[in-house]
Design an enzyme around this catalytic site. Structure first.
Site, mmCIF file in Angstrom:
data_model
loop_
_atom_site.group_PDB
_atom_site.id
_atom_site.type_symbol
_atom_site.label_atom_id
_atom_site.label_comp_id
_atom_site.label_asym_id
_atom_site.label_seq_id
_atom_site.Cartn_x
_atom_site.Cartn_y
_atom_site.Cartn_z
ATOM 1 N N PHE A 1 41.984 -5.128 20.894
ATOM 2 C CA PHE A 1 41.551 -3.750 20.624
ATOM 3 C C PHE A 1 40.461 -3.286 21.580
ATOM 4 C CE2 PHE A 1 43.147 -5.794 16.829
ATOM 5 C CZ PHE A 1 44.105 -4.881 16.392
ATOM 6 N N SER B 1 39.042 -10.202 23.938
ATOM 7 C CA SER B 1 37.587 -10.252 24.182
ATOM 8 C C SER B 1 37.175 -11.665 24.603
ATOM 9 C CB SER B 1 36.825 -9.812 22.931
ATOM 10 O OG SER B 1 37.257 -10.543 21.792
ATOM 11 N N ASP C 1 36.626 -17.341 14.557
ATOM 12 C CA ASP C 1 37.585 -16.491 13.827
ATOM 13 C C ASP C 1 38.312 -17.380 12.816
ATOM 14 O OD1 ASP C 1 39.873 -14.811 13.078
ATOM 15 O OD2 ASP C 1 39.462 -13.649 14.880
ATOM 16 N N HIS D 1 35.189 -5.426 9.226
ATOM 17 C CA HIS D 1 34.476 -4.170 9.466
ATOM 18 C C HIS D 1 33.936 -3.525 8.185
ATOM 19 C CE1 HIS D 1 35.624 -4.854 13.450
ATOM 20 N NE2 HIS D 1 35.781 -3.621 13.863
ATOM 21 N N HIS E 1 31.218 -4.067 18.408
ATOM 22 C CA HIS E 1 32.381 -3.233 18.731
ATOM 23 C C HIS E 1 32.689 -2.265 17.604
ATOM 24 C CE1 HIS E 1 36.747 -2.765 20.201
ATOM 25 N NE2 HIS E 1 35.948 -2.177 21.053
HETATM 26 C C1 LIG Z 1 39.397 -6.411 15.206
HETATM 27 S S1 LIG Z 1 39.903 -8.053 15.320
HETATM 28 C C2 LIG Z 1 39.058 -8.636 16.761
HETATM 29 C C3 LIG Z 1 39.600 -8.064 18.039
HETATM 30 C C4 LIG Z 1 39.204 -8.778 19.292
HETATM 31 N N1 LIG Z 1 37.771 -8.989 19.435
HETATM 32 C C5 LIG Z 1 39.742 -8.119 20.544
HETATM 33 O O1 LIG Z 1 39.637 -8.711 21.603
HETATM 34 O O2 LIG Z 1 40.255 -7.013 20.525
HETATM 35 C C6 LIG Z 1 38.991 -8.808 14.017
HETATM 36 C C7 LIG Z 1 39.170 -10.318 13.878
HETATM 37 O O3 LIG Z 1 38.116 -10.776 13.044
HETATM 38 C C8 LIG Z 1 38.582 -11.836 12.247
HETATM 39 N N2 LIG Z 1 37.695 -11.915 11.068
HETATM 40 C C9 LIG Z 1 37.527 -10.998 10.090
HETATM 41 N N3 LIG Z 1 36.593 -11.393 9.218
HETATM 42 C C10 LIG Z 1 36.160 -12.605 9.640
HETATM 43 C C11 LIG Z 1 35.192 -13.529 9.160
HETATM 44 N N4 LIG Z 1 34.475 -13.288 8.044
HETATM 45 N N5 LIG Z 1 35.013 -14.685 9.828
HETATM 46 C C12 LIG Z 1 35.735 -14.949 10.952
HETATM 47 N N6 LIG Z 1 36.660 -14.102 11.459
HETATM 48 C C13 LIG Z 1 36.856 -12.936 10.824
HETATM 49 C C14 LIG Z 1 40.014 -11.498 11.945
HETATM 50 O O4 LIG Z 1 40.760 -12.658 11.636
HETATM 51 C C15 LIG Z 1 40.457 -10.798 13.241
HETATM 52 O O5 LIG Z 1 41.126 -11.689 14.093
#
Ligand SMILES: C[S@@+](CC[C@H](N)C(=O)[O-])C[C@H]1O[C@@H](n2cnc3c(N)ncnc32)[C@H](O)[C@@H]1O
Length: 224
Positions: free
Chosen positions: A32, A64, A84, A158, A183
Site C-alpha cells: 500500500f 515497505s 507482522d 489502524h 503510514h
Molecule cells: C496495511 S498492511 C501493511 C502494508 C505494508 N507496510 C506495505 O508495504 O504496504 C498492515 C499489516 O499489519 C499487520 N498487522 C495488523 N495488526 C498487527 C499486529 N497487532 N501485530 C503485527 N502485525 C499486525 C497485518 O497482518 C498486515 O499485514
C-alpha cells in the site's frame, strides 16, 4: 570550513539511490506504499541503520520491507526487524474492502502473508538485512526488551487501540535522533481512518519530538 570539520566530525558518506532492480521489485510486491513513500523510507533507513537496527510493524507481503531492508543494506550497518503476525488486518479479511483472495491459505482457510514476504526478501537478496518476526507487535515488543532502534515504521492495525499500542510499545525504543515513521495519515476522513494521524499529532505535540516531513500519507518525526 564546515562546522562538522571544525568540531572534528567525519562527514557522513553520501547515500546512493536505491538500486533500480530493488525499487522495481518492491513496487511489484503487493502493498500500500507509494513509490515516493518507499524512496523516503529507503533514505531514512540508509541514514539511520548505521547507528542501530530499524523495525517495522506491518510487513504484509513485503513492499515497505524491501524499501527499508534495502536502506539497511546501503547503510552497511544494522538490519531491519520486520514484525507482522501475517493474519492480515481487519480490512483485509474476507468480505472487507482490501480482501485479496490470493492471500487466503487453502489449508488454513485464513489470510497468511508469510510466504509472499519471505519470497520477496529472498528475491531481493536481502536475507542478511531483514529479520522477519512472525508474531503480534505487542508480543514482539515484550520478548525483545533490550532492542534499541534508530527507525520505527508503524503500519500495522489502524484501529485506535492498535495504533496506540504500537506507539507505546516501540516509540520509547528509539535512540536520540531516531525516526518515527507512520503510514496512512489522512487529513480528510473520506480518505481513510483517523487514528494514525491523531496519534501522530499527539506525539508531535509532546516534548522531545520534531517533525521531519510528510510524503504522501507518510509522516516522520525525529526523537530529539
Ligand atoms: C496495511 S498492511 C501493511 C502494508 C505494508 N507496510 C506495505 O508495504 O504496504 C498492515 C499489516 O499489519 C499487520 N498487522 C495488523 N495488526 C498487527 C499486529 N497487532 N501485530 C503485527 N502485525 C499486525 C497485518 O497482518 C498486515 O499485514
Amino acid at each position: 570550513m564546515k562546522l562538522g570539520a571544525l568540531l572534528g566530525r567525519q562527514p557522513l558518506p553520501e547515500i546512493p539511490s536505491i538500486p533500480a532492480y530493488l525499487r522495481e521489485l518492491a513496487l511489484r510486491t503487493k502493498g500500500f506504499l507509494s513509490a515516493a513513500e518507499g524512496d523516503r523510507l529507503y533514505h531514512l533507513a540508509a541514514e539511520s541503520a548505521r547507528r542501530a537496527p530499524c523495525l517495522e510493524v506491518g510487513s504484509f507481503c513485503g513492499r515497505s520491507t524491501l524499501f527499508l531492508g534495502a536502506g539497511c543494506q546501503a547503510s552497511g550497518g544494522h538490519p531491519l526487524f520486520a514484525v507482522d503476525h501475517h493474519r492480515g488486518s481487519v480490512e483485509q479479511q474476507p468480505g472487507q474492502e482490501y480482501f485479496d483472495p490470493e492471500l487466503l491459505d487453502p489449508v488454513l482457510g485464513q489470510i497468511s502473508t508469510v510466504s509472499p514476504l519471505t519470497r520477496a526478501i529472498r528475491q531481493a537478496g536481502l536475507e542478511d538485512w531483514v529479520i522477519p518476526v512472525v508474531t503480534d507487535s505487542t508480543r514482539a515488543s515484550r520478548n525483545l526488551p533490550a532492542l534499541r532502534l534508530s527507525l520505527v515504521f508503524i503500519d500495522g492495525g489502524h484501529a485506535t487501540e492498535d495504533v496506540d499500542e504500537d506507539f507505546r510499545a516501540w516509540a520509547p525504543r528509539l535512540i536520540s535522533g531516531g525516526y518515527l515513521c507512520v503510514h496512512d495519515l489522512y487529513f480528510d476522513p473520506q480518505d481513510g481512518g483517523q487514528a494514525p494521524r491523531e496519534r501522530f499529532e499527539k506525539t508531535r505535540a509532546e516534548r522531545g519530538w520534531e517533525q521531519v516531513g510528510l510524503v504522501g500519507s507518510l509522516g516522520v518525526l525525529r526523537r530529539c
